[in-house]
Each structure stands twice: as C-alpha cells, then as structure tokens.
Write an enzyme that holds these catalytic residues in place. Structure first.
Site, PDB file in Angstrom:
ATOM      1  N   SER A 149     -17.106  51.364  56.227  1.00  0.00           N
ATOM      2  CA  SER A 149     -16.489  51.501  54.901  1.00  0.00           C
ATOM      3  C   SER A 149     -16.421  50.113  54.281  1.00  0.00           C
ATOM      4  O   SER A 149     -15.366  49.473  54.266  1.00  0.00           O
ATOM      5  CB  SER A 149     -15.091  52.122  55.028  1.00  0.00           C
ATOM      6  N   PRO A 150     -17.549  49.603  53.771  1.00  0.00           N
ATOM      7  CA  PRO A 150     -17.640  48.200  53.383  1.00  0.00           C
ATOM      8  C   PRO A 150     -16.769  47.801  52.196  1.00  0.00           C
ATOM      9  O   PRO A 150     -16.641  46.607  51.919  1.00  0.00           O
ATOM     10  CB  PRO A 150     -19.125  48.014  53.065  1.00  0.00           C
TER      11      PRO A 150
ATOM     12  N   PHE B  46      -2.591  45.090  66.410  1.00  0.00           N
ATOM     13  CA  PHE B  46      -3.747  45.612  67.134  1.00  0.00           C
ATOM     14  C   PHE B  46      -5.019  45.307  66.358  1.00  0.00           C
ATOM     15  O   PHE B  46      -6.068  45.019  66.925  1.00  0.00           O
ATOM     16  CB  PHE B  46      -3.584  47.116  67.347  1.00  0.00           C
TER      17      PHE B  46
ATOM     18  N   GLU C 235     -19.069  52.137  78.139  1.00  0.00           N
ATOM     19  CA  GLU C 235     -18.253  53.223  77.597  1.00  0.00           C
ATOM     20  C   GLU C 235     -18.715  54.584  78.113  1.00  0.00           C
ATOM     21  O   GLU C 235     -17.908  55.499  78.266  1.00  0.00           O
ATOM     22  CB  GLU C 235     -18.278  53.184  76.067  1.00  0.00           C
TER      23      GLU C 235
ATOM     24  N   GLU D 269      -5.230  51.769  78.352  1.00  0.00           N
ATOM     25  CA  GLU D 269      -5.566  51.709  76.927  1.00  0.00           C
ATOM     26  C   GLU D 269      -5.077  52.953  76.193  1.00  0.00           C
ATOM     27  O   GLU D 269      -5.423  53.169  75.039  1.00  0.00           O
ATOM     28  CB  GLU D 269      -7.077  51.557  76.749  1.00  0.00           C
TER      29      GLU D 269
ATOM     30  N   ALA E  17     -17.949  56.012  72.569  1.00  0.00           N
ATOM     31  CA  ALA E  17     -17.810  54.890  71.637  1.00  0.00           C
ATOM     32  C   ALA E  17     -16.886  53.832  72.193  1.00  0.00           C
ATOM     33  O   ALA E  17     -15.965  54.129  72.958  1.00  0.00           O
ATOM     34  CB  ALA E  17     -17.281  55.386  70.289  1.00  0.00           C
TER      35      ALA E  17
ATOM     36  N   ARG F  55     -12.087  44.133  61.597  1.00  0.00           N
ATOM     37  CA  ARG F  55     -12.261  44.900  62.824  1.00  0.00           C
ATOM     38  C   ARG F  55     -13.633  44.583  63.379  1.00  0.00           C
ATOM     39  O   ARG F  55     -14.610  44.502  62.623  1.00  0.00           O
ATOM     40  CB  ARG F  55     -12.130  46.398  62.526  1.00  0.00           C
TER      41      ARG F  55
ATOM     42  N   MET G 191     -15.500  49.362  71.331  1.00  0.00           N
ATOM     43  CA  MET G 191     -15.611  48.115  70.597  1.00  0.00           C
ATOM     44  C   MET G 191     -16.503  47.134  71.364  1.00  0.00           C
ATOM     45  O   MET G 191     -16.432  47.047  72.585  1.00  0.00           O
ATOM     46  CB  MET G 191     -14.228  47.492  70.386  1.00  0.00           C
TER      47      MET G 191
ATOM     48  N   GLU H 134      -5.899  56.011  76.630  1.00  0.00           N
ATOM     49  CA  GLU H 134      -6.979  56.945  76.348  1.00  0.00           C
ATOM     50  C   GLU H 134      -6.774  58.231  77.142  1.00  0.00           C
ATOM     51  O   GLU H 134      -6.412  58.195  78.318  1.00  0.00           O
ATOM     52  CB  GLU H 134      -8.329  56.339  76.729  1.00  0.00           C
TER      53      GLU H 134
END
Length: 206
Positions: A129-130, A24, A108, A158, A92, A52, A94, A160
């Site tokens: 979160s680099p 995924f 969304e 999906e 939210a 991601r 992608m 959800e």
C-alpha cells in the site's frame, strides 16, 4: 504525450523527517515536496509513513495431488468487519537482515506449516500500500508434497496460532471467486496458479 516515469527518487526533497511512534512497528512523519506534472513545484506537505520491513509469501502447491496448503490465523486488521478475523493466507514472514526472500520462504515454511519447498517459482514483487507504508512483498509459489501436510503450527513466543489446511486447487480457486479468501497476497498467488497450473504440473512432475 509525456511518457511514464519522467520523475525518480532524486526529484523528491524531504525537508524533515521524525519518528512519531516506535512500538512493534514504526510511524514516521515527513515534510516533503516534489515536481508536479504541470511543471510547478508541489508546496511542502506532510505525510505519515508506516515503516515496515519487506516480507516473503509463498503458496505451497503439490503438482501430483493438485492441492495447495493454506494457513488459517487471527488477523487484527480484519477485526470489526462483517467477516471472521481468522483468514486463510499463504506461508509468510518478515525478511530479517541478511536473509534472501528464498531463505525466508524456507524458514517460514518450516515454522508455519512444517513444509520444505523443493523448488520456488517467483511470482512477483509488489508494494502492499505505497500511499502509506514501505512494505514490499516477495511472492512465490513453492513445490511441496501435501501427503502429510496439515496441523497446528506457529512460534508460541511470537503469539502465533496457525492451522494448516490442505485444499484442492479447484476449491482454492472457488474461495477466491466467492470472497472467502480476500487478502492480496493470496489472491495474487492463487490467480497466478490458475494461469500457470498446467505448466507447473508438466515441469514440476518431470
């Protein structure tokens, strides 16, 4: 003293990169080196990188009623902690190829809460979160009417299952203060609303 940002991406040498997992999401392993602040070169080292895509998050706010919409859904990453894995979050999704963050926000908003945003105010873009992932969040506050908001939403294919809640701005602020809301996008957006609420109520109601 040296100033910040003396280095940039061109100073990083990626000697090798390979995909170690593809599902995924994707995980890559990199072998790399870069200059050090003391003038030496960093010895070659390895890091795993969670690849991601970027995402867009929106805090829906009704300036007339002084209410926000928050979405409750199951989040696997919160499982196993001393809390419920059903979190209160923002709208939210992608970002798909060719979509602007504003396009994602509107898509969304409809899919997850049955909402259309009459305007979108940009809050910020931030790296999630680099140290380990590529994901960037594009964060907005969106104007809505909460008069008929609320209910169960989500795309079944999906997997959800989303419960939309209408909450007063004051209660929303309280949930940040006492830790009931503890995910980064929601915290940043709600604290931004605290700082900008009076301005939004003036400008969005004009």
């Amino acid at each position: 003293m040296p100033k910040p940002f003396q280095f940039n991406a061109s100073d990083v040498t990626v000697e090798k990169r390979e995909t170690v997992f593809q599902g995924f999401f994707r995980m890559d392993k990199l072998w790399l080196t870069h200059p050090r602040f003391d003038g030496r070169d960093m010895p070659t080292f390895t890091r795993e990188l969670f690849v991601r895509g970027d995402a867009t998050c929106v805090l829906p706010y009704d300036p007339e009623r002084d209410e926000v919409v928050l979405l409750e859904q199951f989040r696997l990453g919160a499982l196993g902690r001393n809390q419920s894995p059903w979190l209160l979050e923002l709208v939210a999704g992608m970002n798909e190829d060719g979509e602007s963050p504003e396009d994602v926000a509107q898509r969304e908003g409809q899919e997850e809460a049955g909402l259309s945003f009459s305007r979108l105010d940009k809050i910020c873009d931030y790296l999630v979160s680099p140290g380990g992932t590529t994901e960037m969040i594009h964060l907005y506050c969106g104007q809505v009417s909460t008069a008929e908001a609320g209910g169960v939403f989500g795309m079944e294919h999906e997997h959800e299952d989303i419960l939309s809640h209408v909450v007063s701005a004051e209660e929303c602020f309280a949930m940040i203060a006492d830790g009931r809301i503890n995910n980064a996008a929601a915290i940043i957006a709600i604290q931004w609303l605290q700082l900008n609420r009076d301005r939004l109520r003036r400008e969005w109601r004009a």
